[in-house]
Design an enzyme around this catalytic site. Structure first.
Site, mmCIF file in Angstrom:
data_model
loop_
_atom_site.group_PDB
_atom_site.id
_atom_site.type_symbol
_atom_site.label_atom_id
_atom_site.label_comp_id
_atom_site.label_asym_id
_atom_site.label_seq_id
_atom_site.Cartn_x
_atom_site.Cartn_y
_atom_site.Cartn_z
ATOM 1 N N GLY A 77 10.787 23.656 -0.643
ATOM 2 C CA GLY A 77 9.624 24.462 -0.316
ATOM 3 C C GLY A 77 9.927 25.574 0.674
ATOM 4 O O GLY A 77 9.347 26.660 0.598
ATOM 5 N N THR A 78 10.833 25.332 1.610
ATOM 6 C CA THR A 78 11.152 26.357 2.601
ATOM 7 C C THR A 78 11.811 27.563 1.949
ATOM 8 O O THR A 78 11.409 28.706 2.176
ATOM 9 C CB THR A 78 12.055 25.781 3.700
ATOM 10 O OG1 THR A 78 11.313 24.832 4.462
ATOM 11 C CG2 THR A 78 12.561 26.875 4.633
ATOM 12 N N SER A 206 7.508 21.424 -3.546
ATOM 13 C CA SER A 206 8.747 20.726 -3.197
ATOM 14 C C SER A 206 8.736 19.336 -3.812
ATOM 15 O O SER A 206 7.754 18.604 -3.675
ATOM 16 C CB SER A 206 8.875 20.641 -1.677
ATOM 17 O OG SER A 206 10.069 19.994 -1.309
ATOM 18 N N HIS A 208 10.441 16.502 -3.151
ATOM 19 C CA HIS A 208 10.596 15.255 -2.393
ATOM 20 C C HIS A 208 9.296 14.786 -1.748
ATOM 21 O O HIS A 208 9.245 13.704 -1.173
ATOM 22 C CB HIS A 208 11.709 15.394 -1.343
ATOM 23 C CG HIS A 208 11.354 16.176 -0.131
ATOM 24 N ND1 HIS A 208 11.082 15.590 1.082
ATOM 25 C CD2 HIS A 208 11.237 17.506 0.066
ATOM 26 C CE1 HIS A 208 10.830 16.522 1.975
ATOM 27 N NE2 HIS A 208 10.900 17.697 1.392
ATOM 28 N N THR A 246 25.294 28.344 -9.498
ATOM 29 C CA THR A 246 25.200 27.254 -10.463
ATOM 30 C C THR A 246 24.072 26.305 -10.079
ATOM 31 O O THR A 246 23.970 25.871 -8.931
ATOM 32 C CB THR A 246 26.532 26.475 -10.511
ATOM 33 O OG1 THR A 246 27.576 27.383 -10.871
ATOM 34 C CG2 THR A 246 26.462 25.347 -11.529
ATOM 35 N N CYS A 334 9.945 18.599 10.430
ATOM 36 C CA CYS A 334 10.869 19.704 10.187
ATOM 37 C C CYS A 334 11.421 20.285 11.475
ATOM 38 O O CYS A 334 11.785 21.453 11.534
ATOM 39 C CB CYS A 334 10.170 20.794 9.372
ATOM 40 S SG CYS A 334 9.533 20.204 7.797
#
Length: 394
Positions: A77-78, A206, A208, A246, A334
């Site tokens: 998300g960041t 995000s 997770h 990649t 965070c």
């Protein structure tokens, strides 16, 4: 005792920080890890890797009501917020925004991660419930005149669970010819999210937060009439040139599996988690009648509540709950594990000594009735110790 055994005996109530990986996600990640090919290669091995990515892209798009081709995978998300919050985000054939308006309670990836000059940014205030001041937004959009504005408003707050009036904000923004982004990281997989119904031009998510792998995320554009002219990671043409390098096929495959699982049980899970959340909140009120439940009169995520007990400091409480086998948070996870004053609570005008003691409970797909009961038992011990200390000091 092994680490796995120790973890299984604990109560994990920090899903807003990260939600444990779902079994089907682990299976998808393992399957993708065993693929030998590069997704940019044209041979059979490469095509198998590409199929994993495109299958996941379709599942993620479905989670937020978007078209598959408008999903751009990122590392989380960041990065997604950093990518889209730029003057280079624009409609095709139009200039980008000259100014950025962001909500006062936004996540740091929005407040600190955007790519606008400092003097071009204005903060939209919130009220005592943490809800965006739409009157301020409307007035300042008018004051902006001909200057195009990009607005970023989170769909739900990571610390309090408070939901924002994003659709109403989008209407105001579009009336003035601006663009709007919503950080849907905490909302996606927990409440219905539909990019068209919200009326936003881009959203970020995000994996997770709803049982996917850490290091998986996406920018989702409302249509192919939008572009991001200045990219963060340059090089090859991966992700339509929006993110070179990649692809992390395993993380993307797991992200897709998590999105599919979250969407399949979305309505039932919201009902289940709201009932457990309300039960845990009621237990806190019984145990500590002087508790403050933050924004209890606002519309919140079904899995989240934040509370403060006068005299109880967050850092002390977190240690006490951890020793009792309960994992909580003091807000955002965070900040390198540091417990510090919350800018969200400051923006809401929460009294500083109370703000320093706010704890967050966030439930998720692993949470059970037994977890809530054990959480309440831990609360009784922690609060009982606090009250004994008060009595001895009186």
């Amino acid at each position: 005792m092994t680490a796995a055994m120790a973890t299984s005996q604990r109560i994990y109530l920090d899903h807003n920080a990260t939600s444990p990986v779902r079994p089907e996600v682990s299976e998808a990640v393992l399957r993708a890890l065993q693929l030998p090919g590069n997704a940019s290669s044209v041979h059979a091995e490469g095509r198998l890797a590409r199929a994993e990515i495109e299958g996941a892209r379709e599942k993620v798009a479905r989670l937020v009501g978007a078209r598959t081709k408008n999903v751009v995978f990122t590392s989380g998300g960041t990065e997604a917020a950093n990518l889209v919050l730029t003057p280079g985000f624009r409609r095709l054939g139009q200039a980008g925004a000259a100014r950025l308006f962001v909500g006062a309670a936004e996540h740091p990836c929005v407040l600190n991660g955007h790519r606008f000059p400092e003097g071009a940014v204005e903060i939209i205030p919130v009220d005592s419930r943490g809800i965006l001041d739409l009157a301020w937004l409307e007035a300042h959009l008018k004051e902006a005149g001909e200057a195009r504005v990009l607005v970023s408003v989170q769909l739900a707050n990571n610390e309090t669970g408070v939901r924002q009036p994003v659709a109403e904000a989008a209407r105001l923004v579009h009336e003035k010819g601006g663009l709007i982004h919503t950080d849907a990281v905490q909302a996606a997989g927990r409440i219905p999210v539909d990019i068209a119904a919200l009326g936003v031009d881009a959203l970020t998510i995000s994996g997770h937060k709803f049982g996917g792998p850490k290091g998986s995320g996406a920018v989702v554009l409302a249509s192919d009439q939008f572009e991001i002219a200045d990219r963060l990671i340059r090089g090859g043409g991966q992700e339509k040139g929006y993110r070179a390098g990649t692809e992390n096929v395993a993380a993307i495959a797991g992200f897709g599996a998590a999105a599919e699982s979250a969407l399949a049980g979305l309505e039932q899970e919201a009902v289940r988690l709201r009932a457990l959340r309300d039960e845990a909140e009621a237990a806190i009120r019984r145990i500590a009648p002087d508790v403050l439940v933050v924004a209890s009169d606002a519309e919140r995520l079904p899995n989240t509540f934040a509370f403060a007990i006068p005299g109880l400091k967050a850092e002390t409480a977190l240690i006490a709950f951890d020793l009792a086998g309960v994992a909580l948070s003091s807000g955002s996870a965070c900040s390198s594990g540091k417990v510090k004053r919350s800018h969200v609570l400051d923006a809401m005008g929460v009294e500083p000594t109370l703000a320093e003691g706010v704890l967050r409970v966030s439930l998720g797909w692993t949470t059970t009735e037994e977890d809530v009961i054990r959480f309440a038992e831990a609360c009784e011990k922690v609060v009982g110790t606090l009250y004994k200390r008060r009595a001895s000091a009186a």
